[in-house]
Every structure is written in structure tokens, then in C-alpha cells.
Design a protein around this motif. Sequence first.
Motif, PDB file in Angstrom:
ATOM      1  N   ASN A 160       0.832  -1.220   0.000  1.00  0.00           N
ATOM      2  CA  ASN A 160       0.000   0.000   0.000  1.00  0.00           C
ATOM      3  C   ASN A 160       0.864   1.267   0.000  1.00  0.00           C
ATOM      4  OD1 ASN A 160      -2.038  -1.835   0.195  1.00  0.00           O
ATOM      5  ND2 ASN A 160      -2.888  -1.061   2.137  1.00  0.00           N
ATOM      6  N   ALA A 161       1.998   1.201   0.691  1.00  0.00           N
ATOM      7  CA  ALA A 161       2.875   2.380   0.762  1.00  0.00           C
ATOM      8  C   ALA A 161       3.424   2.714  -0.624  1.00  0.00           C
ATOM      9  CB  ALA A 161       4.013   2.115   1.743  1.00  0.00           C
ATOM     10  N   VAL A 162       3.810   1.691  -1.395  1.00  0.00           N
ATOM     11  CA  VAL A 162       4.336   1.929  -2.751  1.00  0.00           C
ATOM     12  C   VAL A 162       3.248   2.566  -3.619  1.00  0.00           C
ATOM     13  CG1 VAL A 162       5.139   0.776  -4.860  1.00  0.00           C
ATOM     14  CG2 VAL A 162       6.057   0.081  -2.632  1.00  0.00           C
ATOM     15  N   ALA A 163       2.038   1.991  -3.577  1.00  0.00           N
ATOM     16  CA  ALA A 163       0.941   2.509  -4.423  1.00  0.00           C
ATOM     17  C   ALA A 163       0.500   3.896  -3.952  1.00  0.00           C
ATOM     18  CB  ALA A 163      -0.230   1.536  -4.375  1.00  0.00           C
ATOM     19  N   GLY A 164       0.371   4.045  -2.631  1.00  0.00           N
ATOM     20  CA  GLY A 164      -0.129   5.322  -2.093  1.00  0.00           C
ATOM     21  C   GLY A 164       0.851   6.456  -2.315  1.00  0.00           C
ATOM     22  N   ALA A 165       2.145   6.185  -2.120  1.00  0.00           N
ATOM     23  CA  ALA A 165       3.144   7.248  -2.312  1.00  0.00           C
ATOM     24  C   ALA A 165       3.166   7.681  -3.772  1.00  0.00           C
ATOM     25  CB  ALA A 165       4.517   6.741  -1.884  1.00  0.00           C
ATOM     26  N   ARG A 166       3.049   6.704  -4.680  1.00  0.00           N
ATOM     27  CA  ARG A 166       3.063   7.044  -6.112  1.00  0.00           C
ATOM     28  C   ARG A 166       1.859   7.917  -6.450  1.00  0.00           C
ATOM     29  NH1 ARG A 166       2.629   2.183  -8.454  1.00  0.00           N
ATOM     30  NH2 ARG A 166       4.843   1.752  -8.203  1.00  0.00           N
ATOM     31  N   GLN A 167       0.682   7.516  -5.984  1.00  0.00           N
ATOM     32  CA  GLN A 167      -0.539   8.271  -6.312  1.00  0.00           C
ATOM     33  C   GLN A 167      -0.505   9.683  -5.712  1.00  0.00           C
ATOM     34  OE1 GLN A 167      -4.460   6.496  -5.769  1.00  0.00           O
ATOM     35  NE2 GLN A 167      -3.595   4.438  -6.077  1.00  0.00           N
ATOM     36  N   ALA A 168       0.073   9.773  -4.517  1.00  0.00           N
ATOM     37  CA  ALA A 168       0.080  11.088  -3.845  1.00  0.00           C
ATOM     38  C   ALA A 168       1.284  11.928  -4.278  1.00  0.00           C
ATOM     39  CB  ALA A 168       0.095  10.885  -2.327  1.00  0.00           C
ATOM     40  N   GLY A 169       2.212  11.308  -5.044  1.00  0.00           N
ATOM     41  CA  GLY A 169       3.410  12.053  -5.464  1.00  0.00           C
ATOM     42  C   GLY A 169       4.343  12.363  -4.302  1.00  0.00           C
ATOM     43  N   VAL A 170       4.362  11.465  -3.300  1.00  0.00           N
ATOM     44  CA  VAL A 170       5.225  11.649  -2.123  1.00  0.00           C
ATOM     45  C   VAL A 170       6.415  10.693  -2.224  1.00  0.00           C
ATOM     46  CG1 VAL A 170       5.347  11.352   0.397  1.00  0.00           C
ATOM     47  CG2 VAL A 170       3.315  12.400  -0.642  1.00  0.00           C
ATOM     48  N   PRO A 171       7.663  11.219  -2.080  1.00  0.00           N
ATOM     49  CA  PRO A 171       8.828  10.321  -2.127  1.00  0.00           C
ATOM     50  C   PRO A 171       8.738   9.268  -1.015  1.00  0.00           C
ATOM     51  CG  PRO A 171       9.513  12.635  -2.004  1.00  0.00           C
ATOM     52  CD  PRO A 171       8.043  12.613  -1.828  1.00  0.00           C
ATOM     53  N   LEU A 172       9.122   8.013  -1.371  1.00  0.00           N
ATOM     54  CA  LEU A 172       9.063   6.874  -0.433  1.00  0.00           C
ATOM     55  C   LEU A 172      10.427   6.210  -0.345  1.00  0.00           C
ATOM     56  CD1 LEU A 172       7.579   4.473   1.155  1.00  0.00           C
ATOM     57  CD2 LEU A 172       7.280   3.440  -1.107  1.00  0.00           C
ATOM     58  N   VAL A 173      10.832   5.891   0.882  1.00  0.00           N
ATOM     59  CA  VAL A 173      11.986   5.010   1.062  1.00  0.00           C
ATOM     60  C   VAL A 173      11.595   3.942   2.074  1.00  0.00           C
ATOM     61  CG1 VAL A 173      13.082   6.253   3.016  1.00  0.00           C
ATOM     62  CG2 VAL A 173      14.495   4.935   1.430  1.00  0.00           C
ATOM     63  N   ALA A 174      12.095   2.719   1.868  1.00  0.00           N
ATOM     64  CA  ALA A 174      11.837   1.642   2.835  1.00  0.00           C
ATOM     65  C   ALA A 174      13.106   1.435   3.662  1.00  0.00           C
ATOM     66  CB  ALA A 174      11.462   0.360   2.110  1.00  0.00           C
ATOM     67  N   LEU A 175      12.928   1.422   4.976  1.00  0.00           N
ATOM     68  CA  LEU A 175      14.045   1.123   5.894  1.00  0.00           C
ATOM     69  C   LEU A 175      13.875  -0.330   6.303  1.00  0.00           C
ATOM     70  CD1 LEU A 175      16.435   1.851   7.723  1.00  0.00           C
ATOM     71  CD2 LEU A 175      14.784   2.751   9.397  1.00  0.00           C
ATOM     72  N   THR A 176      14.700  -1.189   5.696  1.00  0.00           N
ATOM     73  CA  THR A 176      14.522  -2.627   5.945  1.00  0.00           C
ATOM     74  C   THR A 176      15.810  -3.197   6.530  1.00  0.00           C
ATOM     75  OG1 THR A 176      15.467  -3.291   3.844  1.00  0.00           O
ATOM     76  CG2 THR A 176      13.121  -2.780   3.845  1.00  0.00           C
ATOM     77  N   ARG A 177      15.705  -4.399   7.074  1.00  0.00           N
ATOM     78  CA  ARG A 177      16.945  -5.019   7.581  1.00  0.00           C
ATOM     79  C   ARG A 177      17.222  -6.221   6.683  1.00  0.00           C
ATOM     80  NH1 ARG A 177      13.288  -5.167  12.609  1.00  0.00           N
ATOM     81  NH2 ARG A 177      12.158  -7.010  12.005  1.00  0.00           N
ATOM     82  N   PRO A 178      18.529  -6.457   6.421  1.00  0.00           N
ATOM     83  CA  PRO A 178      18.874  -7.599   5.586  1.00  0.00           C
ATOM     84  C   PRO A 178      18.341  -8.886   6.209  1.00  0.00           C
ATOM     85  CG  PRO A 178      20.815  -6.224   6.022  1.00  0.00           C
ATOM     86  CD  PRO A 178      19.717  -5.724   6.921  1.00  0.00           C
ATOM     87  N   ALA A 179      17.970  -9.832   5.360  1.00  0.00           N
ATOM     88  CA  ALA A 179      17.502 -11.125   5.879  1.00  0.00           C
ATOM     89  C   ALA A 179      18.643 -11.817   6.621  1.00  0.00           C
ATOM     90  CB  ALA A 179      17.020 -12.002   4.722  1.00  0.00           C
ATOM     91  N   TRP A 180      18.290 -12.599   7.626  1.00  0.00           N
ATOM     92  CA  TRP A 180      19.302 -13.406   8.325  1.00  0.00           C
ATOM     93  C   TRP A 180      19.844 -14.462   7.372  1.00  0.00           C
ATOM     94  CZ3 TRP A 180      14.925 -14.028  12.287  1.00  0.00           C
ATOM     95  CH2 TRP A 180      14.959 -12.996  13.234  1.00  0.00           C
ATOM     96  N   GLN A 181      21.129 -14.762   7.507  1.00  0.00           N
ATOM     97  CA  GLN A 181      21.744 -15.853   6.726  1.00  0.00           C
ATOM     98  C   GLN A 181      22.255 -16.894   7.711  1.00  0.00           C
ATOM     99  OE1 GLN A 181      21.488 -15.852   3.518  1.00  0.00           O
ATOM    100  NE2 GLN A 181      20.740 -13.752   3.349  1.00  0.00           N
ATOM    101  N   PRO A 182      22.148 -18.179   7.368  1.00  0.00           N
ATOM    102  CA  PRO A 182      22.674 -19.205   8.299  1.00  0.00           C
ATOM    103  C   PRO A 182      24.187 -19.095   8.426  1.00  0.00           C
ATOM    104  CG  PRO A 182      22.001 -20.201   6.224  1.00  0.00           C
ATOM    105  CD  PRO A 182      21.578 -18.758   6.160  1.00  0.00           C
ATOM    106  N   VAL A 183      24.701 -19.391   9.595  1.00  0.00           N
ATOM    107  CA  VAL A 183      26.154 -19.394   9.830  1.00  0.00           C
ATOM    108  C   VAL A 183      26.540 -20.809  10.265  1.00  0.00           C
ATOM    109  CG1 VAL A 183      26.200 -16.946  10.470  1.00  0.00           C
ATOM    110  CG2 VAL A 183      25.895 -18.703  12.243  1.00  0.00           C
ATOM    111  N   PRO A 184      27.849 -21.164  10.225  1.00  0.00           N
ATOM    112  CA  PRO A 184      28.257 -22.522  10.654  1.00  0.00           C
ATOM    113  C   PRO A 184      27.664 -22.857  12.028  1.00  0.00           C
ATOM    114  CG  PRO A 184      30.126 -21.342   9.718  1.00  0.00           C
ATOM    115  CD  PRO A 184      28.977 -20.352   9.772  1.00  0.00           C
ATOM    116  N   GLY A 185      27.104 -24.037  12.133  1.00  0.00           N
ATOM    117  CA  GLY A 185      26.481 -24.462  13.386  1.00  0.00           C
ATOM    118  C   GLY A 185      24.972 -24.360  13.331  1.00  0.00           C
ATOM    119  N   ASP A 186      24.446 -23.585  12.342  1.00  0.00           N
ATOM    120  CA  ASP A 186      22.988 -23.473  12.201  1.00  0.00           C
ATOM    121  C   ASP A 186      22.437 -24.712  11.513  1.00  0.00           C
ATOM    122  OD1 ASP A 186      22.874 -19.870  11.613  1.00  0.00           O
ATOM    123  OD2 ASP A 186      22.650 -21.051  13.438  1.00  0.00           O
TER     124      ASP A 186
END
Length: 249
Positions: free
Chosen positions: A82-108
Amino acid sequence: MRNILILGGTTEATALAQLLAERRERAVLSYAGRVDSPRAQPIPVRTGGFGGVQGLVEYLCVNNVTHLVDATHPFAAQMSANAVAGARQAGVPLVALTRPAWQPVPGDDWQRVPDIPAAVQALAGGSRRIFLALGRMHLAEFAAQPQHHYILRLVDPPVGRLPLPDATVIVSRGPFTVEGDREVMQDHGVDIVVCKNAGGDGASAKLAAARELGLPVLMIDRPVLPPRREVHEVAEVLEWLDHSANLGV
Ligand code: 3Y8
Ligand code: NAP
């Protein structure tokens, strides 16, 4: 004068709100209203859905929002779409603050599944003691595997009967600690941990605890989101705010 709306509900959203408050920026943090007492914020908060894309567009226009930051959880797929569609329609700049996905490490010892229904299917078979660290919203789907003993961690005490016949409830909100999560797993004789690939630090303790105890993890991959500008650090949001202001976008 910039007027920023943060779609919140994550550790990173809280950190961004803190930084914007220190810089005396005009900003509001938005919660869906999922839990009884969300964390207090250093900036004004609004709570509840907007009413779909059109409701969001209306909110952005009526409140003269100049910048939209989607700092919701990676599994909040509807809000992010909804944020992508709504920002586009309203002409408001959008950025997503996301965190990288976890990756398995040795022992997982991870078994990855694409979504919650696949996680339910993966739990077919004999009775086990399952740490279901998914919150409240998807418990009913696991009723298809009633043979297990579930250890559930919820933000608020459950209201009414649980959809799972054999369950222990732990009421606790994150961020969590490795020793705390290791104790939960040992005290409850957990065989397997089921969790979402949330990323970030707020919920990663259970992965380290499972690794230390040699427990398998059923890892639910993130939903696919529409393309949008993404950053992983709060400082990058500040750069984007300054940059997009210069471009007048
Ligand atoms: C309402 C607002 C902060 C934000 C803290 C993060 C960390 C702690 C870890 C486990 C996993 C889970 C769950 C979880 C974590 C942070 C972050 C994160 C996971 C709050 C909050 C809101 C919610 C909603 C809640 C969901 C549930 C999910 C519990 C605040 C505390 C499992 C996600 O009871 C319910 O209805 C709970 C619903 C959506 C997922 C679900 O499907 O049930 N989060 N969590 C937000 C709103 O109303 O808009 O009180 O701060 C926020 C946080 N929860 O500022 O400190 O950044 O991720 N939240 C998951 O990751 O799997 C717990 O138990 O190990
Ligand atoms: P979702 O399924 O993507 O969103 C469903 C609807 O809830 C949205 O369409 C919107 O309603 C409303 N909504 C969601 N987030 C909102 C927000 N920040 N402000 C205002 N309305 C919001 O979302 P979800 O997975 O239920 O997550 C809800 C909240 O919990 C989000 O803030 C998210 O960051 C937080 N959270 C979720 C998880 C998770 O595992 N899903 C984990 C940690 C935190 P309208 O369509 O009416 O606008």
C-alpha cells in the motif's frame, strides 16, 4: 518544512523516530494498533489502519506529508504494498528502511520454507515440542498440526481460547536476549524453533540460542514485496531526506 510519516512497528522505526526527534524534524510514527501498549515514541504517534491505499493517499494529502518512510516489519507485506501505491498516487517520495535477511552461519541447522502454510506442512509427523515464535496473528494455521506441544511467545496475553489444544503461552515483547531465549528453550524442552526471517537484532537472539543448543530452526522466508527504494541504515534515511529535499522530489 519537511513533514515525515514513518510506518513503524520495528526497532529500526523507533531508532529513526529518536533521531528525527533529536533533529527537531516534523515527523509522525504510525502503528497499526496490533498490540495493547506499543512502545512510547519521542514523536507524535497515530494508530490504526489508513483504510487501504486510498485512505493512505488521503492521509498523505490532508496532512501535507512530504516524505514517507516505510519502516514496517518485512512480513508487513500489505502495508508495504500500500505504501508503494499510495506514495506514487500522492506524489510523495518513499523510502523503505529494511533489515537484511538473516543468513545461516556454521552451526545453524535451518530448514527454509517459503511461507507460513509451508511451515505448517513441514510440521507433519509425530508429536514434538515446538517454540512457535511468530506472535499471535498466525496461530490458527498451526491448528492443522494439533499433535505437537507448542510454546507460544505473544506480545499480549491471549484473549479467549487458543486455536492450539496443547500450548504454553509466554507473554513477552522483544527485543530478546540469547540467554533469555536459551532458558526458554531449555526450560520447555524445545525440539525445534519456528520463526520468520525478520532480520535485524530485535528477534535474532533465538537463532543464536538454537545454535548453542544444537536445535533445528524452521525458517520462514519473507514475502515478496513490490520494487521500491530500500536502505538498511537509519543514517541512509537521513541522507535520503536531505537529498530528495534538494531535488524537490
Ligand atoms: C505493533 C509495536 C520496538 C519494536 C520492537 C523488531 C523487533 C521486538 C521481535 C519472537 C518474535 C514477532 C512479533 C516481534 C518482534 C520487535 C519490535 C518485534 C516478533 C511490536 C509492536 C507491534 C508488534 C506487532 C507484532 C505482531 C507479531 C510481531 C510479535 C511495539 C512489539 C512474532 C514478529 O499480538 C499481536 O497481534 C502481534 C502481532 C505483528 C507478528 C504476528 O504475526 O503476530 N509483531 N510488535 C505494531 C503496530 O501496531 O503497528 O509495541 O513496539 C514491535 C516489535 N516486535 O520499537 O522496540 O524490530 O522486529 N514482533 C517476528 O519477527 O517474527 C517476536 O517472539 O521471537
Ligand atoms: P500488514 O498485514 O502488512 O498490514 C495489514 C493492514 O494493517 C494494512 O493494510 C494497514 O491497514 C494496517 N497497518 C499495518 N501496519 C501499519 C502501520 N504501521 N500503520 C498503520 N496501519 C498499518 O501488517 P502486519 O504484518 O499486521 O503488521 C502490523 C504492524 O506490526 C506493522 O506496524 C508492522 O511493522 C508491525 N510488526 C509486524 C510484524 C510481523 O511479523 N508481521 C513483526 C513486527 C512488527 P489499512 O489497509 O487499513 O491502511
